[in-house]
Design a protein around this motif. Structure first.
Motif, PDB file in Angstrom:
ATOM      1  N   VAL A  96     -10.467 -49.208 -15.073  1.00  0.00           N
ATOM      2  CA  VAL A  96     -11.104 -49.714 -16.293  1.00  0.00           C
ATOM      3  C   VAL A  96     -11.720 -48.556 -17.072  1.00  0.00           C
ATOM      4  N   PHE A  97     -12.404 -47.671 -16.358  1.00  0.00           N
ATOM      5  CA  PHE A  97     -13.001 -46.525 -17.034  1.00  0.00           C
ATOM      6  C   PHE A  97     -11.926 -45.684 -17.709  1.00  0.00           C
ATOM      7  N   GLY A  98     -10.862 -45.407 -16.940  1.00  0.00           N
ATOM      8  CA  GLY A  98      -9.801 -44.551 -17.469  1.00  0.00           C
ATOM      9  C   GLY A  98      -9.160 -45.121 -18.709  1.00  0.00           C
ATOM     10  N   LEU A  99      -8.930 -46.445 -18.690  1.00  0.00           N
ATOM     11  CA  LEU A  99      -8.247 -47.050 -19.826  1.00  0.00           C
ATOM     12  C   LEU A  99      -9.144 -47.187 -21.037  1.00  0.00           C
ATOM     13  N   SER A 100     -10.437 -47.423 -20.793  1.00  0.00           N
ATOM     14  CA  SER A 100     -11.314 -47.706 -21.944  1.00  0.00           C
ATOM     15  C   SER A 100     -12.056 -46.470 -22.443  1.00  0.00           C
ATOM     16  N   ALA A 101     -11.995 -45.384 -21.682  1.00  0.00           N
ATOM     17  CA  ALA A 101     -12.787 -44.210 -22.051  1.00  0.00           C
ATOM     18  C   ALA A 101     -12.559 -43.728 -23.484  1.00  0.00           C
ATOM     19  N   PRO A 102     -11.316 -43.694 -23.973  1.00  0.00           N
ATOM     20  CA  PRO A 102     -11.121 -43.189 -25.338  1.00  0.00           C
ATOM     21  C   PRO A 102     -11.855 -44.025 -26.377  1.00  0.00           C
ATOM     22  N   PHE A 103     -12.100 -45.305 -26.067  1.00  0.00           N
ATOM     23  CA  PHE A 103     -12.803 -46.149 -27.035  1.00  0.00           C
ATOM     24  C   PHE A 103     -14.304 -46.082 -26.818  1.00  0.00           C
TER      25      PHE A 103
END
Lengths: 247, 297, 351
Positions: free
Chosen positions: C14-21
């Motif tokens: 979850v962190f990896g996928l949402s980090a850019p946002f």
């Protein structure tokens, strides 16, 4: 029964030190053979020459009729000729079970076998062998945390899971609690009788070697001094002189 | 390129002379490394930085108006204390531990000192002019700066003095005893802690001598230490620990190799040639030993 | 997979996928974190699990970087003219050319270093202990020096990589694209390494670390395992190099590609900091190190390398076991080492 290991006129010098000079000996398949001699008489050097730790200067070594004196160490081991060490060598940061699993014989180290899962029945086999040497309760301990004597037992079990045809044991009872020695003699005889593994044993404890071996070779100053049954060796004055230092 | 070597035999003589004079310097640094390797069983990656540091001491004297040649006396004294305090703060915590820890720790020292020197002395390539003049050989076709001859002579003097010191003095004997068997020496009353500190100090002092000689014969730069480490490592593995004639010979051999590599391949590949030679030597020795079923370890 | 593991993995996912946002300003930093994690994970195959402390794994990183961009360019334009003319000023990749080239570039960036590792492995991995460490150090530096002398790939000036194609969204899309590619690569690397540690390979390389002579005496061809381990490292390192080169957009031999004094040391340090010889150690080490580095680098402006050197010294002297190693000694039961006191003190009996 045939000859499983034949050492034929082996010479090994280290600089000026003649560690082995014209040593010849035969080991019959299925037997237990002892190798004795005073300290520095070249027993361990002979072991090293047989399993390929260093090349020999002259002579030849046959295992099941095959010349092995120029093979690398893993290849000799693959043929079913294994050794244990005087100073134990175990994988100290792995636990006992893992030590056993690593030691089990892979059919061949191809890329597929290297990345194969460790089969489940192997764990069971390891546990059984650990029971055999009395280490079952210690199976989850790191091998480095075991005492010296326990490590020797573990090393024996590691050799057994490899299913060798022949085992070279370098002082299997040195450093082991005297109360366990009878147990070890008993285990070694079982290894020989039940698993059918030929044993070549270096030993300083005369009681052990006399009750274990059917035939004994005695080395002194790198040369073969005497050979024969335990009775003959016990009464051979040359052997007694060599041990007591009479020239 | 263009087989310059065959067209210009003079250049060959020049390269050989340069190489020999340079090699003597390398041998001096390598002897220090062999000393500490043998005695303390550590590999000092910061060896080259100690050399450069010693060089900057001579350079500092030069900028202050003192003839930099006197650096060969001042620099080892200062470097001895730098080495000694390095031992007391850091090295004493890694000695007698896994060798990899000493490699990494001294690598840390190396990175740290590089930038410190960069701050103090700047990132420029500097040289301390010795004004020793040059000697011309063979009708002015081969030029030998007197500074290089001076540096080779000074190196030899220091090496001989050190060997005598090791043989005669009490501390020297203690150092040699420790290198042969650290535990036995300790049991027999040698203060190994003191021996280690002195060894590291002497090594740093030797680097100081070499560094101040490099300052007057070659150039200094905060980031050229590592090649000196690698050179001395190479010399030590060829010559073995504590065999001074062999160290001198391999040092000279390496110096000549480098000068030739410089002429044949071009200066841009000089450092690459040094590092590749290291790899080649190690791999060669590995195959040679594996024929005896031994390992380089 | 246990429940605890599932929670940890999904949190990271979850962190990896949402980090850019969540942290749009730090997108590049987090991308670099994933690359650093790959470096630490692959170094640990040698340094931690196998006991071969390599200072030269940076070689594969650099080779991957150069191979990737050379393929990207060489597929469509003459490479020598590209580097001589400063690249993108004279030649322009179309969108499809760009992605086609990048795909092939990454594939070759993995394969070529793997082949290099296999070729040099037999010679180099026969060295042991510090000889191996010094030899690999030499290789890493020699590679940088040699790359700096080859005109075709821009020599000491370096070369540019194809710029992001125009007309499909600007730098925002570009950074997003590279972010997710890095994240994907680190995930694949992690799970492949996790998988192979559970096989016989994992057991044997641990055995090599503990006692290689014994492993050989037991009939294991240790050299094969060592080479295969190096090939796996080289493969992922090469891909990481290809990604990094494209992310930075510019390749230079000694400061970026074969950067022994930065990435080459970082990978060793991260693995040790986190705890070498553990699966999660390098991941944790990379995260802690990267946060520390980014947090303090600006603070230490100009003194970075002094700080780095001091950090290395402190870590190897005081925390040679690393964060996880420390926990492991302290709470072995959390690492699957269940030993009750009865078993530990039991007497061995042979009757």
């Amino acid at each position: 029964m045939g000859i499983i290991l034949e050492v034929d006129q082996v010479y090994k010098h280290f600089g000026g030190v003649k560690a082995n000079e014209n040593v010849s000996l035969n080991v019959e398949e299925g037997s237990i053979v002892g190798l004795i001699g005073p300290n520095g008489s070249g027993k361990t050097t002979l072991f090293n020459s047989i399993v390929g730790t260093h090349p020999i200067d002259q002579g030849s070594i046959y295992f099941e009729g095959k010349e092995i004196s120029s093979l690398p160490i893993p290849a000799v081991a693959k043929l079913g000729l294994l050794r244990t060490f005087q100073q134990t060598r175990i994988y100290e940061k792995l636990n006992c079970i893992q030590n056993m699993l690593v030691s089990s014989k892979p059919e061949n180290d191809t890329v597929f076998n290297i990345f194969a899962k460790v089969p489940h029945n192997l764990t069971e086999k390891s546990e059984n062998l650990l029971k055999f040497v009395g280490l079952y309760q210690k199976r989850n301990l790191r091998a480095g945390d075991l005492s010296f004597g326990q490590q020797k037992l573990l090393e024996l079990a590691m050799a057994l899971i490899n299913e060798p045809k022949m085992l070279l044991l370098d002082e299997p009872t040195a450093g082991i609690n005297p109360t366990l020695i009878n147990g070890i003699i008993d285990r070694l005889i079982k290894v020989n009788k039940e698993f059918g593994i030929t044993l070549l044993v270096i030993e300083h404890n005369m009681r052990v070697i006399m009750s274990l071996a059917q035939k004994i070779f005695c080395l002194a100053h790198g040369q073969l001094l005497a050979e024969g049954s335990p009775e003959q060796i016990k009464n051979d004055h040359r052997v007694i002189d060599a041990y007591l230092g009479v020239q | 390129m263009d087989f310059l070597i065959f067209k210009a035999p003079i250049l060959m003589v020049q390269a050989s002379m340069d190489g020999i004079l340079l090699g003597v310097l390398f041998a001096l640094v390598a002897y220090g490394m062999a000393l500490q390797w043998g005695v303390m069983n550590i590999i000092n990656i910061a060896q080259g930085e100690l050399v450069i540091m010693g060089g900057y001491i001579a350079y500092f004297m030069y900028t202050a108006g003192i003839p930099p040649a006197f650096g060969v006396i001042v620099s080892p004294i200062i470097m001895y204390f730098i080495g000694w305090s390095l031992y007391k703060t850091i090295i004493n915590r890694v000695v007698e531990r896994d060798m990899f820890i000493s490699i990494l720790a001294t690598f840390g020292i190396s990175i740290l000192t590089q930038q410190l020197m960069n701050f103090v002395f700047g990132a420029d390539v500097v040289v301390a002019q010795s004004n020793f003049g040059t000697t011309m050989l063979f009708d002015y076709s081969v030029t030998l700066p007197n500074a290089k001859i001076f540096s080779a002579l000074v190196s030899i003097v220091f090496a001989v003095a050190l060997v005598l010191y090791m043989k005669k003095s009490k501390l020297g004997r203690a150092i040699r005893a420790t290198s042969q068997n650290q535990r036995a020496a300790k049991i027999l009353g040698v203060d190994t802690e003191k021996v280690y500190a002195a060894t590291f100090g002497i090594n740093a002092a030797l680097c100081g001598v070499a560094g101040s000689l490099i300052a007057i014969t070659f150039t200094l730069h905060p980031y050229i230490g590592l090649p000196y480490t690698v050179r001395s490592f190479m010399i030590v593995i060829i010559a073995g620990l504590g065999n001074l004639p062999a160290v001198a010979l391999s040092g000279i051999g390496l110096g000549v190799f480098e000068e030739f590599a410089d002429y044949i391949l071009g200066t841009e590949f000089r450092i690459a040639a040094v590092f590749l030679l290291l790899v080649v030597i190690l791999v060669y020795r590995r195959f040679k030993l594996s024929r005896k079923r031994e390992y380089l370890k | 997979m246990s429940k605890k593991n599932i929670i940890i993995y999904s949190l990271i996912l979850v962190f990896g996928l949402s980090a850019p946002f969540l942290f749009p300003a730090y997108k590049l930093q987090i991308s670099i974190l994933w690359v650093l994690t790959i470096l630490a994970l692959t170094w640990d195959i040698q340094g931690g699990q196998m006991g071969y402390n390599s200072f030269g794994n940076i070689l594969f990183f650099g080779v991957g970087m150069y191979v990737c961009s050379s393929v990207q360019i060489g597929m469509f334009f003459p490479l020598s003219e590209w580097t001589a003319s400063g690249g993108e000023k004279t030649f322009l990749h179309t969108t499809s050319q760009y992605f086609q080239g990048f795909t092939y570039g990454l594939i070759f960036a993995g394969i070529v270093p793997a082949i290099v590792a296999a070729l040099i492995g037999y010679g180099i991995l026969g060295l042991r202990g510090h000889y191996f460490a010094i030899c690999t150090l030499g290789i890493g530096i020699a590679a940088g020096e040699i790359a700096g002398g080859i005109e075709l790939i821009g020599a000491g000036q370096g070369m540019t990589v194809p710029p992001w194609p125009k007309g499909i969204g600007g730098t925002e899309l570009r950074s997003q694209f590279f972010y997710y590619l890095c994240f994907l690569t680190v995930c694949v690397t992690f799970f492949v390494i996790r998988l192979i540690y559970q096989t016989r390979f994992g057991l044997v390389i641990n055995a090599i670390r503990d006692n290689e002579d014994k492993a050989e005496a037991m009939g294991i061809h240790t050299m094969r395992y060592k080479i295969i381990g190096w090939v796996v490292s080289a493969f992922f390192l090469g891909i990481a190099g290809g990604l990094m080169g494209n992310m930075i957009g510019y390749i230079e031999p000694t400061e970026i590609a074969f950067a022994g004094s930065t990435y080459g040391v970082f990978m060793v340090l991260m693995a040790i900091l986190g705890g070498k010889g553990t699966l999660w150690g390098p991941v944790i080490g990379a995260a802690v190190f990267h946060v520390f580095k980014e947090g303090f680098w600006t603070f230490f402006l100009g003194w970075q390398y002094v700080a780095l050197g001091a950090l290395i010294i402190v870590i190897v002297i005081f925390f040679p076991e690393g964060i996880l190693g420390w926990f492991r000694e302290k709470y072995p039961e959390n690492f699957g080492e269940v030993v009750d006191e009865v078993d530990r003190t039991a007497q061995v009996e042979l009757t």
